[in-house]
Motif scaffolding. Structure first.
Motif, mmCIF file in Angstrom:
data_model
loop_
_atom_site.group_PDB
_atom_site.id
_atom_site.type_symbol
_atom_site.label_atom_id
_atom_site.label_comp_id
_atom_site.label_asym_id
_atom_site.label_seq_id
_atom_site.Cartn_x
_atom_site.Cartn_y
_atom_site.Cartn_z
ATOM 1 N N ALA A 1 -2.085 -7.558 -14.959
ATOM 2 C CA ALA A 1 -0.964 -6.820 -14.368
ATOM 3 C C ALA A 1 -1.352 -6.217 -13.019
ATOM 4 N N MET A 2 -2.454 -5.487 -12.995
ATOM 5 C CA MET A 2 -2.873 -4.859 -11.739
ATOM 6 C C MET A 2 -3.286 -5.906 -10.709
ATOM 7 N N ASP A 3 -3.903 -6.993 -11.174
ATOM 8 C CA ASP A 3 -4.306 -8.052 -10.237
ATOM 9 C C ASP A 3 -3.090 -8.597 -9.490
ATOM 10 N N ALA A 4 -1.996 -8.814 -10.225
ATOM 11 C CA ALA A 4 -0.793 -9.364 -9.604
ATOM 12 C C ALA A 4 -0.188 -8.383 -8.609
ATOM 13 N N LEU A 5 -0.223 -7.092 -8.941
ATOM 14 C CA LEU A 5 0.339 -6.077 -8.059
ATOM 15 C C LEU A 5 -0.509 -5.923 -6.798
ATOM 16 N N VAL A 6 -1.821 -5.873 -6.979
ATOM 17 C CA VAL A 6 -2.725 -5.730 -5.828
ATOM 18 C C VAL A 6 -2.650 -6.951 -4.917
ATOM 19 N N LYS A 7 -2.498 -8.134 -5.520
ATOM 20 C CA LYS A 7 -2.437 -9.364 -4.733
ATOM 21 C C LYS A 7 -1.293 -9.332 -3.731
ATOM 22 N N ILE A 8 -0.157 -8.760 -4.132
ATOM 23 C CA ILE A 8 0.974 -8.666 -3.202
ATOM 24 C C ILE A 8 0.567 -7.907 -1.953
ATOM 25 N N LEU A 9 -0.157 -6.833 -2.157
ATOM 26 C CA LEU A 9 -0.535 -5.975 -1.032
ATOM 27 C C LEU A 9 -1.592 -6.627 -0.148
ATOM 28 N N LYS A 10 -2.506 -7.362 -0.777
ATOM 29 C CA LYS A 10 -3.660 -7.876 -0.025
ATOM 30 C C LYS A 10 -3.451 -9.253 0.580
ATOM 31 N N THR A 11 -2.641 -10.097 -0.062
ATOM 32 C CA THR A 11 -2.612 -11.488 0.386
ATOM 33 C C THR A 11 -1.230 -12.044 0.672
ATOM 34 N N GLU A 12 -0.185 -11.315 0.330
ATOM 35 C CA GLU A 12 1.147 -11.904 0.436
ATOM 36 C C GLU A 12 1.890 -11.554 1.734
ATOM 37 N N ALA A 13 1.273 -10.778 2.641
ATOM 38 C CA ALA A 13 1.942 -10.335 3.870
ATOM 39 C C ALA A 13 3.315 -9.739 3.567
ATOM 40 N N PRO A 14 3.356 -8.681 2.746
ATOM 41 C CA PRO A 14 4.648 -8.142 2.311
ATOM 42 C C PRO A 14 5.399 -7.440 3.437
ATOM 43 N N THR A 15 6.696 -7.326 3.280
ATOM 44 C CA THR A 15 7.519 -6.555 4.213
ATOM 45 C C THR A 15 7.174 -5.076 4.060
ATOM 46 N N PRO A 16 7.533 -4.244 5.060
ATOM 47 C CA PRO A 16 7.303 -2.795 4.901
ATOM 48 C C PRO A 16 7.930 -2.227 3.632
ATOM 49 N N GLN A 17 9.124 -2.712 3.264
ATOM 50 C CA GLN A 17 9.767 -2.220 2.045
ATOM 51 C C GLN A 17 8.955 -2.592 0.815
ATOM 52 N N MET A 18 8.460 -3.823 0.763
ATOM 53 C CA MET A 18 7.653 -4.228 -0.377
ATOM 54 C C MET A 18 6.321 -3.473 -0.403
ATOM 55 N N GLN A 19 5.721 -3.257 0.782
ATOM 56 C CA GLN A 19 4.514 -2.427 0.834
ATOM 57 C C GLN A 19 4.782 -1.071 0.191
ATOM 58 N N TYR A 20 5.891 -0.472 0.598
ATOM 59 C CA TYR A 20 6.238 0.848 0.071
ATOM 60 C C TYR A 20 6.386 0.813 -1.443
ATOM 61 N N GLN A 21 7.096 -0.184 -1.953
ATOM 62 C CA GLN A 21 7.366 -0.248 -3.384
ATOM 63 C C GLN A 21 6.092 -0.446 -4.196
ATOM 64 N N VAL A 22 5.203 -1.314 -3.726
ATOM 65 C CA VAL A 22 3.952 -1.550 -4.449
ATOM 66 C C VAL A 22 3.081 -0.300 -4.419
ATOM 67 N N ILE A 23 2.972 0.317 -3.245
ATOM 68 C CA ILE A 23 2.127 1.510 -3.137
ATOM 69 C C ILE A 23 2.733 2.671 -3.920
ATOM 70 N N TYR A 24 4.048 2.708 -4.006
ATOM 71 C CA TYR A 24 4.716 3.702 -4.850
ATOM 72 C C TYR A 24 4.223 3.569 -6.289
ATOM 73 N N CYS A 25 4.060 2.329 -6.760
ATOM 74 C CA CYS A 25 3.514 2.115 -8.105
ATOM 75 C C CYS A 25 2.097 2.662 -8.202
ATOM 76 N N PHE A 26 1.273 2.407 -7.167
ATOM 77 C CA PHE A 26 -0.086 2.957 -7.165
ATOM 78 C C PHE A 26 -0.037 4.476 -7.244
ATOM 79 N N TRP A 27 0.862 5.057 -6.449
ATOM 80 C CA TRP A 27 0.966 6.513 -6.394
ATOM 81 C C TRP A 27 1.257 7.091 -7.774
ATOM 82 N N ILE A 28 2.235 6.513 -8.468
ATOM 83 C CA ILE A 28 2.572 7.019 -9.797
ATOM 84 C C ILE A 28 1.400 6.807 -10.764
#
Length: 447
Positions: free
Chosen positions: A207-234
């Motif tokens: 689960a965490m691998d898939a979430l981290v991968k979005i941030l590190k390798t998928e070149a996410p949009t600013p909105q997606m960056q925010y949403q993934v990091i929001y999950c980290f924050w919680i």
């Protein structure tokens, strides 16, 4: 969204799923007729059930509220019962639309569904979890939204439901459809508000691998960056997760890099809030990594900016003060180790300090040469010339002080890799590789 203390996580606003792609699919299916009368004639549903369905079919908003507000429990029981006994995909789609309409903007109605557990402990989750396994494009997406609402409303979320939902989101995070990825991340943003399910997600395979991968390798949009990091924050409100997050997934360096280049203020805000959690909950596990990426310097820069959200500055100043106080207690080796573990080697002072290597070279032997193995791996896998140069330098520095390690390093392929790097296009890589080769083959000089 900035958190002032460990108990304030309860103040996180409820962020349920809102996905244009799912809305578009829903709109396309809503007008399609379902043969409810035929089901009644075939005795699959009763006349009473048919009457209830007809009373709400095609109704939304206030029109729907006027019907269900007095009979919400009846409709929850009816809809879940229909999911259990009907099998046609188009019918299941319509039932899910009816359930979602009932819950839309009225999350309190989730209680009607939760109360079904009083007569059957498997309810309301079992029929909805079955929908998650459907091969239909629409059914699992709609079911995930409904499950999210119900889990968020539950005073004691179902472990089994959370586990299966997290397995589903993990698979969807790897979808080629960005809209599906977005929906899955929104599900996580909402469900992870529940404290009880955070350890379940943390321990869910991949689960965490898939979430981290979005941030590190998928070149996410600013909105997606925010949403993934929001999950980290919680997640980082959980002390165990705060202790392990960076050690396992090396998130501090990319978080800082994203913050440095971010245009959206909310992205910086959620990153700073996440870093604050890491300092508050697990300083010993995270401060060295923050030192290695020069976070203190960055917070000093952030503290001079003007922010539309004044709470950002409060978080930045808190973080800066904590870093200033605690960085003084960090040893040079702790900072070096954090840099090495991050894989982002730079020419920081320890690398070329004879005093540092004389004092600390034995640390690289501990735990079956764990840190030396990381240096060897970086030599083999890194493409950044700076990382290669520093890694070659460090190998040479180490071998000069522990000549007995040459055979071990040769078995790891280090000697062969150093020889290859001696013809690298980058001049610094060649220079440091030649110097390392002198140590490896028994020479004592430097070029």
């Amino acid at each position: 969204m900035v958190i002032q203390n460990k108990d304030a996580v309860a103040e996180v606003p409820l962020a349920l799923v809102s996905n244009p792609y799912l809305d578009e699919l829903t709109a396309g299916l809503r007008a399609r007729p379902i043969p409810w009368e035929g089901y009644q004639r075939a005795t699959l549903i009763t006349q009473t059930e048919l009457n209830y369905i007809k009373a709400v079919e095609k109704k939304t908003g206030e029109d729907l509220s006027r019907v269900v507000d007095n009979e919400g429990p009846v409709y929850a029981d009816l809809f879940v019962s229909l999911l259990q006994k009907l099998v046609r995909v188009d019918t299941i789609q319509s039932i899910l639309i009816l359930i979602d309409d009932l819950l839309l903007d009225h999350e309190e109605r989730a209680t009607y569904f939760l109360d079904l557990a009083k007569k059957d402990p498997s309810l309301p989750y079992a029929p909805l979890l079955k929908c998650l396994r459907s091969e239909d494009d629409f059914v699992p997406l709609k079911a995930s939204k409904i499950l999210t609402t119900i889990l968020c409303a539950s005073p004691k979320p179902s472990t089994e439901a959370a586990e299966e939902l997290f397995r589903w989101t993990t698979a969807q995070l790897q979808s080629n459809n960005p809209a599906v990825v977005d929906l899955a991340v929104q599900v996580l943003e909402s469900v992870l508000r529940q404290r009880a399910v955070r350890p379940i997600y943390w321990n869910s395979p991949h689960a965490m691998d898939a979430l981290v991968k979005i941030l590190k390798t998928e070149a996410p949009t600013p909105q997606m960056q925010y949403q993934v990091i929001y999950c980290f924050w919680i997640l980082t409100f959980d002390t165990e997760i705060a202790q392990e997050l960076n050690r396992r997934y090396d998130v501090i360096p990319p978080l800082v890099e994203i913050a440095k280049s971010a245009i959206k203020e909310k992205v910086i805000r959620v990153i700073i809030s996440t870093l604050r959690n890491l300092v508050e909950k697990a300083p010993e596990a995270n401060l060295a990594a923050m030192a290695a990426v020069k976070l203190l310097t960055f917070t000093e820069n952030l503290s001079t900016r003007k922010w539309s959200d004044g709470e950002i500055l409060e978080d930045v100043n808190y973080l800066k003060a904590e870093l200033e106080e605690n960085f003084q207690t960090l040893t040079t080796f702790e900072v070096y180790q954090a840099e090495l573990l991050s894989g982002r080697l730079i020419w920081s002072p320890p690398h070329q300090s004879d005093l540092f290597w004389t004092k600390n070279w034995r640390e690289l032997k501990k735990e079956n040469y764990a840190l030396l193995r990381i240096l060897a791996r970086l030599l083999s896998t890194a493409s950044d010339p700076v990382v290669l140069s520093v890694a070659a330098n460090d190998i040479g520095q180490y071998v000069k002080r522990d000549p007995s390690s040459k055979k071990f390093l040769q078995e790891l392929g280090v000697k062969q890799r150093i020889m290859e790097l001696m013809s690298h296009p980058d001049q610094d890589v060649r220079y440091n590789s030649v110097n390392a080769s002198w140590s490896l083959i028994g020479g004592s000089g430097r070029v």
